[in-house]
Design a protein around this motif. Structure first.
Motif, PDB file in Angstrom:
ATOM      1  N   LYS A 100      -3.067  13.670  -4.386  1.00 51.75           N
ATOM      2  CA  LYS A 100      -2.693  13.190  -5.833  1.00 51.75           C
ATOM      3  C   LYS A 100      -1.263  12.834  -6.033  1.00 51.75           C
ATOM      4  O   LYS A 100      -1.081  11.820  -6.809  1.00 51.75           O
ATOM      5  CB  LYS A 100      -2.659  14.767  -6.658  1.00 51.75           C
ATOM      6  N   PHE A 101      -0.430  12.975  -4.999  1.00 49.24           N
ATOM      7  CA  PHE A 101       1.149  12.411  -5.234  1.00 49.24           C
ATOM      8  C   PHE A 101       0.727  10.854  -4.962  1.00 49.24           C
ATOM      9  O   PHE A 101       1.638  10.253  -5.697  1.00 49.24           O
ATOM     10  CB  PHE A 101       1.903  13.187  -3.872  1.00 49.24           C
ATOM     11  N   ILE A 102       0.129  10.571  -3.950  1.00 44.24           N
ATOM     12  CA  ILE A 102       0.118   8.991  -3.658  1.00 44.24           C
ATOM     13  C   ILE A 102      -0.453   8.250  -4.820  1.00 44.24           C
ATOM     14  O   ILE A 102      -0.196   7.029  -5.121  1.00 44.24           O
ATOM     15  CB  ILE A 102      -0.728   8.737  -2.346  1.00 44.24           C
ATOM     16  N   LYS A 103      -1.576   8.804  -5.365  1.00 45.57           N
ATOM     17  CA  LYS A 103      -2.226   8.435  -6.520  1.00 45.57           C
ATOM     18  C   LYS A 103      -1.338   8.087  -7.775  1.00 45.57           C
ATOM     19  O   LYS A 103      -1.244   7.037  -8.461  1.00 45.57           O
ATOM     20  CB  LYS A 103      -3.408   9.008  -6.971  1.00 45.57           C
ATOM     21  N   LYS A 104      -0.527   9.059  -7.959  1.00 50.54           N
ATOM     22  CA  LYS A 104       0.427   9.157  -9.202  1.00 50.54           C
ATOM     23  C   LYS A 104       1.346   8.086  -8.939  1.00 50.54           C
ATOM     24  O   LYS A 104       1.618   7.051  -9.866  1.00 50.54           O
ATOM     25  CB  LYS A 104       1.207  10.499  -9.272  1.00 50.54           C
ATOM     26  N   GLN A 158     -13.271   2.950  -0.176  1.00 50.30           N
ATOM     27  CA  GLN A 158     -12.999   4.277  -0.571  1.00 50.30           C
ATOM     28  C   GLN A 158     -12.206   5.057   0.381  1.00 50.30           C
ATOM     29  O   GLN A 158     -12.400   5.251   1.344  1.00 50.30           O
ATOM     30  CB  GLN A 158     -14.090   4.867  -0.966  1.00 50.30           C
ATOM     31  N   ARG A 159     -11.250   5.622  -0.165  1.00 49.62           N
ATOM     32  CA  ARG A 159     -10.176   6.709   0.513  1.00 49.62           C
ATOM     33  C   ARG A 159      -9.701   7.734  -0.437  1.00 49.62           C
ATOM     34  O   ARG A 159      -9.352   7.550  -1.609  1.00 49.62           O
ATOM     35  CB  ARG A 159      -8.875   5.939   0.931  1.00 49.62           C
ATOM     36  N   ASN A 160      -9.877   8.810   0.023  1.00 45.35           N
ATOM     37  CA  ASN A 160      -9.423  10.273  -0.785  1.00 45.35           C
ATOM     38  C   ASN A 160      -8.089  10.431  -0.312  1.00 45.35           C
ATOM     39  O   ASN A 160      -7.422  10.949   0.594  1.00 45.35           O
ATOM     40  CB  ASN A 160     -10.387  11.556  -0.356  1.00 45.35           C
ATOM     41  N   LEU A 161      -7.184   9.913  -1.212  1.00 45.23           N
ATOM     42  CA  LEU A 161      -5.856  10.151  -1.030  1.00 45.23           C
ATOM     43  C   LEU A 161      -5.098  11.295  -1.871  1.00 45.23           C
ATOM     44  O   LEU A 161      -5.574  11.791  -2.836  1.00 45.23           O
ATOM     45  CB  LEU A 161      -4.997   8.726  -1.508  1.00 45.23           C
ATOM     46  N   GLY A 204       0.713  -1.277  -0.078  1.00 44.20           N
ATOM     47  CA  GLY A 204      -0.052  -0.030  -0.251  1.00 44.20           C
ATOM     48  C   GLY A 204       0.960   1.196  -0.102  1.00 44.20           C
ATOM     49  O   GLY A 204       0.508   2.365  -0.676  1.00 44.20           O
ATOM     50  N   HIS A 205       2.009   1.195   0.782  1.00 39.47           N
ATOM     51  CA  HIS A 205       2.853   2.367   0.680  1.00 39.47           C
ATOM     52  C   HIS A 205       3.428   2.539  -0.657  1.00 39.47           C
ATOM     53  O   HIS A 205       3.817   1.516  -1.282  1.00 39.47           O
ATOM     54  CB  HIS A 205       3.828   2.177   1.896  1.00 39.47           C
ATOM     55  N   ASP A 262      -6.708   1.391   7.088  1.00 37.97           N
ATOM     56  CA  ASP A 262      -7.115   2.914   6.911  1.00 37.97           C
ATOM     57  C   ASP A 262      -5.945   3.671   6.499  1.00 37.97           C
ATOM     58  O   ASP A 262      -4.550   2.968   6.872  1.00 37.97           O
ATOM     59  CB  ASP A 262      -7.608   3.428   8.167  1.00 37.97           C
ATOM     60  N   THR A 263      -6.020   4.750   6.019  1.00 32.19           N
ATOM     61  CA  THR A 263      -4.919   5.487   5.692  1.00 32.19           C
ATOM     62  C   THR A 263      -4.837   6.918   6.329  1.00 32.19           C
ATOM     63  O   THR A 263      -6.012   7.507   5.919  1.00 32.19           O
ATOM     64  CB  THR A 263      -4.784   5.625   4.216  1.00 32.19           C
ATOM     65  N   TYR A 264      -4.072   7.615   6.918  1.00 41.09           N
ATOM     66  CA  TYR A 264      -4.063   8.772   7.432  1.00 41.09           C
ATOM     67  C   TYR A 264      -3.254   9.634   7.106  1.00 41.09           C
ATOM     68  O   TYR A 264      -1.895   9.364   6.958  1.00 41.09           O
ATOM     69  CB  TYR A 264      -4.105   8.803   9.011  1.00 41.09           C
ATOM     70  N   TYR A 265      -3.499  10.893   6.810  1.00 44.63           N
ATOM     71  CA  TYR A 265      -2.462  11.891   6.266  1.00 44.63           C
ATOM     72  C   TYR A 265      -3.024  13.307   6.633  1.00 44.63           C
ATOM     73  O   TYR A 265      -4.060  13.537   6.982  1.00 44.63           O
ATOM     74  CB  TYR A 265      -2.234  11.896   4.616  1.00 44.63           C
TER      75      TYR A 265
END
Length: 527
Positions: free
Chosen positions: A480-484, A475-478, A362-363, A400-403
Motif C-alpha cells: 500500500k505504501f508503494i501505491k500511495k 499486474q503486480r500486487n505492490l 518505477g521506484h 519485475d518487483t520483489y519485496y
C-alpha cells in the motif's frame, strides 16, 4: 478409371508398446486450421495467468548479521562465494549452495563497512571501512581454469585426502594401542592394589586438530580465534567505495578527498585524482574493457571519467540530483547505469554524456544500488522504498518487483554469475536470494516439461502486445505504501507538466523552449 488409395504400413501407424506416443497424421496447411490463431491466443492468455499464479521469487534468507548489510561482492567467474559487510564492521562469507556462513570476522572494521571486492584470482578479497583502513583477507576460492587445471586440482585434493586418512588411521591405531595397554595396566593395578581404573583418552584431540586443519585449508575461521587480515592499508580519510581491476592486481578507492589507485605490493597509492573540485567521491568503478578507465559519482551531483595512465580527467557531467551508485555494462562496456536520488535509474553512453539514453522509472525512493547481469541485457536495482526491481536495458519500466513484509531499505544488490538469481542485502540484517525469473522452476525438469514451458513462453512472447496478455504480465500486487507514493508522484508529475505548459502558453512565442524529459536530466558538462 484410375483410383488412388492411401497406403500406410502397420509400423508407421501403430504403436509398438503402450509407452510410446500415438502417431497422429496432421495437415500443416493453414487453410485447414481457420481457428488456429484464436486457439493460440487462448493458450497464451492461459499461460500468462499460470505464470503469474506460480510466480514465487523468494528462495531463501541468509541470517547471521546483527546489523544492516551495507555492501556485498561476488567473485567474478565463480558462483558460490558471497562476501557481505555490515554497518557494525562485521564481514561474512556465504556459501550460496548451502545457505550458510562459512567465514566470519566480527571486528573487521571499526564502524561501517563501505566497500567489499573480490580479487580477480579469487584467492583474496578486500574490504574498506569508515575507520580509514583497507584490509586484505584470504578467501580460499581459486579462479575457474581450464580442464587440465581442474583435473590437476582434483588429483591434488585426492592425494591430500589419502594422506589425511592415512594420518588419521595411524593416529587411531596408536591411540587404540596405547589405550588398550593403559587399560590393561590400570585393570591389573586395580586388581592388585584395589585402585579405580582411569578412563582412556579418546581421539577427540586428533579429530579437533584435523577439523582445524581442514578449516584452515578452506579459508574458514574457527570460533576460538578472530581471523586476521593478510595485509592492511591506512589512509588519511574515510572510504566511501572501492572496486577491483578486471585483469590486473590493483584496486581503486573513493574517499572524502580523492580517488586513489592502490597496488597490493605498495603501502601508498599508485596515483590519486582530485579533479573538477569534487567535494567527496561516493562511487568508483573500473571499466570492464578499457583497463585504464575509471568512472565515479561525486557529492556535487557529478559523474566523471578518469584516465589512470595520464592521471587526468576526461569528461564530467552534472545531473539535477546526486547519483548513489554506478555500474558498467559487462557486455557493452561503453554503457553504464546510475541510480539517482530522484528515484530513477539513468543509462548513459560514455561517448555522449549530454543526455541519458534511457530513463528507468518505477521506484518511489532513492536508488541505492544497481548491478548488471552477466548477459548485459538486464540489471537489478535496490531502493530506499524497500523493493528490488529487475529492468531490461532497453525498457523504461521494470520487468519485475520483489519485496517482503519485513524487508527494509535495500543497500546492496547483486546478480549471480549465471544470471539466475538475485541477491539483496537490506537494513533488516538479512541477505535474501531471489529468482531472476519469478515463475522459473528450480531443480531438474523432464524433457517434456521443458518443451511445454518453452512453448508457453513463446506464446506469451508472440501475443505480448495484446491488451489482455499485456495487462496480466504487468499486474503486480505492490504494498500500500508503494501505491500511495506512486499516486502522489503521478500527481506531482502532472502538476509540473501543467505548469510548464501554462508558462509556454502565456509567454512570448519562442522565448521559452520546450525540453524533452531526457534533456532536463543533465544540468551542465565539464571537459
Amino acid at each position: 478409371m484410375k483410383i488412388k488409395a492411401l497406403s500406410r504400413s502397420v509400423e508407421s501407424s501403430t504403436r509398438s508398446s503402450l509407452l510410446e506416443h500415438k502417431v497422429v497424421s496432421r495437415s500443416l496447411d493453414p487453410k485447414h486450421k481457420p481457428f488456429d490463431k484464436a486457439r493460440e491466443y487462448t493458450r497464451a492468455v492461459a499461460a500468462a495467468k499460470l505464470s503469474r499464479v506460480f510466480a514465487k521469487p523468494f528462495v531463501a534468507a541468509l541470517e547471521g548479521h546483527v546489523d544492516a548489510v551495507s555492501c556485498s561482492a561476488q567473485a567474478r567467474g565463480h558462483l558460490c562465494p558471497l562476501v557481505t559487510g555490515g554497518v557494525d564492521g562485521e564481514v561474512r562469507v556465504w556459501d550460496l549452495a548451502s545457505h550458510k556462513s562459512v567465514w566470519r570476522a566480527q571486528q573487521a572494521h571499526q564502524g561501517w563497512v563501505k566497500g567489499a571486492v573480490v580479487a580477480q584470482d579469487g584467492r583474496h578479497f578486500y574490504t574498506a571501512g569508515m575507520d580509514k583502513t583497507v584490509k586484505q583477507w584470504a578467501l580460499g576460492v581459486q579462479q575457474v581454469g581450464g580442464r587440465r587445471e581442474r583435473r590437476a586440482e582434483k588429483e591434488q585434493r585426492r592425494k591430500e585426502r589419502r594422506e589425511e586418512r592415512a594420518t588419521m588411521a595411524d593416529g587411531d591405531d596408536s591411540s587404540s594401542s596405547s589405550s588398550s595397554s593403559s587399560d590393561s595396566d590400570s585393570d591389573s593395578s586395580a586388581a592388585q592394589g584395589g585402585l579405580p581404573a582411569k578412563a582412556s583418552p579418546k581421539s577427540t584431540t586428533t579429530n579437533a586438530a584435523v577439523t582445524s586443519t581442514l578449516s584452515m585449508q578452506h579459508g574458514l575461521s574457527t570460533a576460538s580465534a578472530e581471523p586476521t587480515p593478510t595485509n592492511s592499508w591506512l589512509f588519511t580519510s574515510t572510504f566511501k567505495s572501492m572496486d577491483h581491476h578486471w585483469k590486473d592486481a590493483q584496486f581503486a578507492t573513493a574517499s572524502d578527498v580523492s580517488t586513489d589507485v592502490w597496488s597490493p605490493a605498495r603501502s601508498n597509492p599508485i596515483s590519486s585524482f582530485q579533479l573538477w573540485g569534487d567535494d567527496s567521491v561516493n562511487v568508483v568503478r573500473y571499466n570492464p574493457a578499457e583497463s585504464c578507465l575509471l568512472a565515479h559519482c561525486s557529492s556535487d551531483r557529478g559523474i566523471g571519467l578518469h584516465d589512470v595512465r595520464a592521471n587526468s580527467g576526461l569528461k564530467k557531467t552534472v545531473l539535477s540530483m546526486r547519483s548513489n551508485c554506478l555500474e558498467w555494462n559487462p557486455m557493452e562496456p561503453m554503457n553504464f547505469v546510475v541510480g539517482n536520488e530522484d528515484h530513477n535509474c539513468y543509462s548513459f553512453d560514455m561517448r555522449k554524456l549530454d543526455r541519458p539514453t534511457m530513463i528507468h522509472k518505477g521506484h518511489v525512493g532513492a536508488v541505492l544500488s544497481v548491478a548488471w547481469a552477466s548477459t548485459g541485457r538486464e540489471f537489478v536495482s535496490g531502493s530506499y522504498d524497500r523493493t528490488v526491481r529487475i529492468w531490461n536495458s532497453r525498457s523504461g519500466a521494470s520487468r519485475d518487483t520483489y519485496y517482503a513484509k519485513r524487508m527494509q531499505r535495500v543497500f546492496t544488490v547483486n546478480f549471480t554469475a549465471d544470471s539466475k538469481f538475485v541477491l539483496s542485502g537490506s537494513d533488516d540484517t538479512n541477505v535474501r536470494i531471489w529468482k531472476a525469473r519469478s515463475n522459473e522452476k528450480l531443480g531438474q525438469t523432464a524433457v517434456r516439461e521443458e518443451r511445454a514451458m518453452a512453448y508457453k513462453n513463446a506464446l506469451v512472447k508472440k501475443f505480448q502486445h495484446m491488451p489482455q496478455v499485456k495487462n496480466i504480465m504487468k499486474q503486480r500486487n505492490l504494498p500500500k505504501f508503494i501505491k500511495k507514493q506512486g499516486a502522489m508522484k503521478q500527481l506531482q508529475k502532472e502538476g509540473s507538466k501543467r505548469k510548464e505548459e501554462n508558462i509556454i502558453k502565456h509567454s512570448k512565442a519562442g522565448s521559452v523552449e520546450r525540453k524533452g524529459e531526457r534533456d532536463k536530466v543533465v544540468v551542465r558538462q565539464h571537459e
